[in-house]
Write a protein that holds these residues in place. Structure first.
Motif, PDB file in Angstrom:
ATOM      1  N   ARG A  28    -116.665  63.334 -10.012  1.00  0.00           N
ATOM      2  CA  ARG A  28    -116.853  63.048  -8.584  1.00  0.00           C
ATOM      3  C   ARG A  28    -117.562  64.182  -7.862  1.00  0.00           C
ATOM      4  O   ARG A  28    -118.188  63.963  -6.818  1.00  0.00           O
ATOM      5  CB  ARG A  28    -115.500  62.789  -7.912  1.00  0.00           C
ATOM      6  N   ASN A  29    -117.468  65.391  -8.397  1.00  0.00           N
ATOM      7  CA  ASN A  29    -118.064  66.538  -7.738  1.00  0.00           C
ATOM      8  C   ASN A  29    -119.450  66.898  -8.270  1.00  0.00           C
ATOM      9  O   ASN A  29    -120.036  67.901  -7.851  1.00  0.00           O
ATOM     10  CB  ASN A  29    -117.136  67.757  -7.854  1.00  0.00           C
ATOM     11  N   PHE A  30    -119.962  66.111  -9.208  1.00  0.00           N
ATOM     12  CA  PHE A  30    -121.319  66.340  -9.694  1.00  0.00           C
ATOM     13  C   PHE A  30    -122.329  66.048  -8.580  1.00  0.00           C
ATOM     14  O   PHE A  30    -122.165  65.104  -7.799  1.00  0.00           O
ATOM     15  CB  PHE A  30    -121.631  65.438 -10.889  1.00  0.00           C
ATOM     16  N   SER A  31    -123.389  66.824  -8.557  1.00  0.00           N
ATOM     17  CA  SER A  31    -124.503  66.541  -7.654  1.00  0.00           C
ATOM     18  C   SER A  31    -125.272  65.335  -8.203  1.00  0.00           C
ATOM     19  O   SER A  31    -125.074  64.927  -9.354  1.00  0.00           O
ATOM     20  CB  SER A  31    -125.426  67.753  -7.558  1.00  0.00           C
ATOM     21  N   TRP A  32    -126.166  64.776  -7.390  1.00  0.00           N
ATOM     22  CA  TRP A  32    -126.944  63.635  -7.873  1.00  0.00           C
ATOM     23  C   TRP A  32    -127.790  64.039  -9.084  1.00  0.00           C
ATOM     24  O   TRP A  32    -127.999  63.242 -10.001  1.00  0.00           O
ATOM     25  CB  TRP A  32    -127.828  63.075  -6.759  1.00  0.00           C
ATOM     26  N   SER A  54    -124.670  75.940 -14.342  1.00  0.00           N
ATOM     27  CA  SER A  54    -123.850  74.792 -13.955  1.00  0.00           C
ATOM     28  C   SER A  54    -124.116  73.560 -14.821  1.00  0.00           C
ATOM     29  O   SER A  54    -123.320  72.613 -14.821  1.00  0.00           O
ATOM     30  CB  SER A  54    -124.070  74.446 -12.475  1.00  0.00           C
ATOM     31  N   ASP A  55    -125.232  73.561 -15.578  1.00  0.00           N
ATOM     32  CA  ASP A  55    -125.493  72.443 -16.498  1.00  0.00           C
ATOM     33  C   ASP A  55    -124.446  72.369 -17.601  1.00  0.00           C
ATOM     34  O   ASP A  55    -124.278  71.313 -18.237  1.00  0.00           O
ATOM     35  CB  ASP A  55    -126.885  72.582 -17.128  1.00  0.00           C
ATOM     36  N   TYR A  56    -123.758  73.468 -17.822  1.00  0.00           N
ATOM     37  CA  TYR A  56    -122.672  73.501 -18.804  1.00  0.00           C
ATOM     38  C   TYR A  56    -121.661  72.388 -18.543  1.00  0.00           C
ATOM     39  O   TYR A  56    -121.164  71.747 -19.483  1.00  0.00           O
ATOM     40  CB  TYR A  56    -121.989  74.870 -18.746  1.00  0.00           C
ATOM     41  N   TYR A  57    -121.371  72.140 -17.279  1.00  0.00           N
ATOM     42  CA  TYR A  57    -120.337  71.166 -16.939  1.00  0.00           C
ATOM     43  C   TYR A  57    -120.766  69.752 -17.297  1.00  0.00           C
ATOM     44  O   TYR A  57    -119.920  68.904 -17.587  1.00  0.00           O
ATOM     45  CB  TYR A  57    -119.997  71.268 -15.448  1.00  0.00           C
ATOM     46  N   ILE A  58    -122.079  69.476 -17.298  1.00  0.00           N
ATOM     47  CA  ILE A  58    -122.567  68.155 -17.697  1.00  0.00           C
ATOM     48  C   ILE A  58    -122.276  67.925 -19.177  1.00  0.00           C
ATOM     49  O   ILE A  58    -121.767  66.877 -19.583  1.00  0.00           O
ATOM     50  CB  ILE A  58    -124.078  68.026 -17.436  1.00  0.00           C
ATOM     51  N   TYR A 109    -126.859  63.517 -16.776  1.00  0.00           N
ATOM     52  CA  TYR A 109    -125.868  62.912 -17.671  1.00  0.00           C
ATOM     53  C   TYR A 109    -126.371  61.562 -18.180  1.00  0.00           C
ATOM     54  O   TYR A 109    -126.323  61.281 -19.387  1.00  0.00           O
ATOM     55  CB  TYR A 109    -124.530  62.730 -16.954  1.00  0.00           C
ATOM     56  N   TYR A 110    -126.861  60.722 -17.277  1.00  0.00           N
ATOM     57  CA  TYR A 110    -127.290  59.382 -17.669  1.00  0.00           C
ATOM     58  C   TYR A 110    -128.566  59.415 -18.511  1.00  0.00           C
ATOM     59  O   TYR A 110    -128.745  58.587 -19.415  1.00  0.00           O
ATOM     60  CB  TYR A 110    -127.469  58.490 -16.444  1.00  0.00           C
ATOM     61  N   VAL A 111    -129.453  60.378 -18.229  1.00  0.00           N
ATOM     62  CA  VAL A 111    -130.663  60.512 -19.052  1.00  0.00           C
ATOM     63  C   VAL A 111    -130.278  60.811 -20.493  1.00  0.00           C
ATOM     64  O   VAL A 111    -130.782  60.201 -21.439  1.00  0.00           O
ATOM     65  CB  VAL A 111    -131.591  61.613 -18.495  1.00  0.00           C
ATOM     66  N   ARG A 112    -129.375  61.767 -20.653  1.00  0.00           N
ATOM     67  CA  ARG A 112    -128.931  62.143 -22.001  1.00  0.00           C
ATOM     68  C   ARG A 112    -128.194  60.987 -22.670  1.00  0.00           C
ATOM     69  O   ARG A 112    -128.400  60.719 -23.861  1.00  0.00           O
ATOM     70  CB  ARG A 112    -128.038  63.391 -21.912  1.00  0.00           C
ATOM     71  N   PHE A 113    -127.341  60.308 -21.906  1.00  0.00           N
ATOM     72  CA  PHE A 113    -126.587  59.175 -22.450  1.00  0.00           C
ATOM     73  C   PHE A 113    -127.528  58.063 -22.911  1.00  0.00           C
ATOM     74  O   PHE A 113    -127.422  57.552 -24.021  1.00  0.00           O
ATOM     75  CB  PHE A 113    -125.611  58.648 -21.397  1.00  0.00           C
ATOM     76  N   CYS A 114    -128.454  57.680 -22.046  1.00  0.00           N
ATOM     77  CA  CYS A 114    -129.378  56.584 -22.372  1.00  0.00           C
ATOM     78  C   CYS A 114    -130.300  56.945 -23.527  1.00  0.00           C
ATOM     79  O   CYS A 114    -130.636  56.081 -24.351  1.00  0.00           O
ATOM     80  CB  CYS A 114    -130.195  56.211 -21.137  1.00  0.00           C
ATOM     81  N   PHE A 115    -130.703  58.218 -23.596  1.00  0.00           N
ATOM     82  CA  PHE A 115    -131.580  58.621 -24.691  1.00  0.00           C
ATOM     83  C   PHE A 115    -130.880  58.438 -26.033  1.00  0.00           C
ATOM     84  O   PHE A 115    -131.439  57.854 -26.973  1.00  0.00           O
ATOM     85  CB  PHE A 115    -132.010  60.085 -24.537  1.00  0.00           C
TER      86      PHE A 115
END
Length: 365
Positions: A313-317, A291-295, A323-329
């Motif tokens: 909207r359907n992503f789990s916390w 399911s990490d594929y969808y990120i 997503y944000y970890v990868r984005f911020c990195f």
């Protein structure tokens, strides 16, 4: 009815550069390894490009991994991989993609392909032979290719996020309207491993830092550094058997960037709006948690301006957090002076460890 230019920017006439590259869709690549260096080879420029890679090693590597996810949306790519059967099983897929990474990051970037018997030269010959082998096998069964593929397709199974994704894509297709003519010609083309296919493959390895530098920690790259990086891939394309007139890296930085975006709008993004379930099946083999594929997919689409609102909207916390970890990195952490050099050095050491381990395993066999 016209195409929604807010989603697909195809209102302008085809550029001369795109017309030149696009002609390669009607010519199959033969994967010949050239006997002589290219007449336009600039070793100083090449060395500058290799320095750019070393200075941005993590960013370049991240862009290549994410390009794989988007690339599997392209029919000619996932069909060839499905036919070969090399990536239908998770272990085989990981080995296959690992080997590709080792060719590029362990040999191409650390050697010179025009030097006889260099690691890079030997590597390109292996890769060309592999591409030629699969291409010829597909060409031999050209008339039955689609029927053979149908028997090889795998069902990714019932997945809630897959249903959400398909619904998002349906809405986007309805908003876009009719797809560009180039898209239809490309996906219905009966030729196999065309020069344009190889143009797309080549572009995927340097397109991320060029088109979206801020996403990969390369926003401070100078025009001179990008010029060198592009020249490196012009050389690599030459040794992959791509004809000079179809080489994705033959133009200056500004023109190459414009050509890249034009190709995204006319071919790549339309393919991304039409994901086949086999593409999902193959891509999920890359991830420990499927399911990490969808990120990764969401990130790539967001970067290209395609918003998968329901999927988000359907992503789990936990998925939102990743997503944000990868984005911020990529945006904020990796570009910091000192940290960037540290991450690059750690990655370089890891590459050398893996290369040495693979070499040791081969010797034992």
């Amino acid at each position: 009815m016209t195409v929604n230019s807010a989603l697909l920017n195809v209102d302008k006439p085809l550029s001369d550069e795109f017309k030149q590259i696009w002609a390669g869709v009607d010519e199959e690549c033969q994967f010949h390894f050239p006997n002589e260096p290219p007449p336009w080879l600039n070793e100083e420029l090449y060395d500058r490009g290799i320095k750019f890679v070393n200075d941005n090693l993590v960013g370049v590597g991240m862009s290549n991994g994410e390009a794989l996810v988007s690339g599997l949306c392209i029919p000619s790519f996932y069909k060839a991989l499905t036919f070969s059967g090399e990536t239908n099983v998770k272990k085989n897929a990981l080995y296959r993609y690992r080997d590709t990474g080792l060719h590029i990051f362990g040999k191409w970037y650390f050697s010179k392909p025009w030097v006889e018997n260099s690691e890079a030269a030997k590597s390109f010959k292996i890769v060309n032979k592999m591409h030629s082998h699969i291409a010829n096998k597909i060409r031999d069964v050209r008339d039955d290719f689609d029927n053979i593929l149908e028997s090889k397709y795998e069902d990714p199974g019932k997945q809630m996020l897959l249903d959400v994704l398909q619904n998002d894509l349906k809405k986007l297709r309805e908003a876009v309207g009719p797809m560009p003519n180039e898209y239809f010609y490309f996906v219905n083309n009966s030729l196999v491993f065309t020069q344009f296919d190889m143009f797309l493959v080549q572009s995927s390895f340097f397109g991320g830092p060029l088109l979206y530098p801020e996403w990969y920690g390369c926003a401070r790259a100078t025009e001179s550094e990008m010029e060198g990086f592009i020249h490196v891939w012009r050389v690599f394309g030459y040794y992959l058997g791509i004809d000079d007139k179809y080489n994705a890296a033959q133009f200056d930085v500004h023109t190459t960037r414009k050509l890249g975006f034009e190709c995204l709008e006319r071919v790549v993004k339309p393919c991304c709006l039409q994901i086949h379930t086999q593409s999902v099946f193959l891509a999920q083999k890359v991830f420990r948690v499927p399911s990490d594929y969808y990120i990764w997919l969401y990130r790539n689409y967001h970067m290209m301006g395609l918003e998968l609102k329901e999927l988000w909207r359907n992503f789990s916390w936990k998925q939102t957090y990743y997503y944000y970890v990868r984005f911020c990195f990529g945006y904020y952490v990796y570009p910091i002076f000192g940290l960037k050099q540290l991450f690059n050095r750690m990655t370089r050491k890891l590459i050398h460890v893996v290369v040495d381990r693979v070499k040791s395993k081969i010797k034992k066999e």
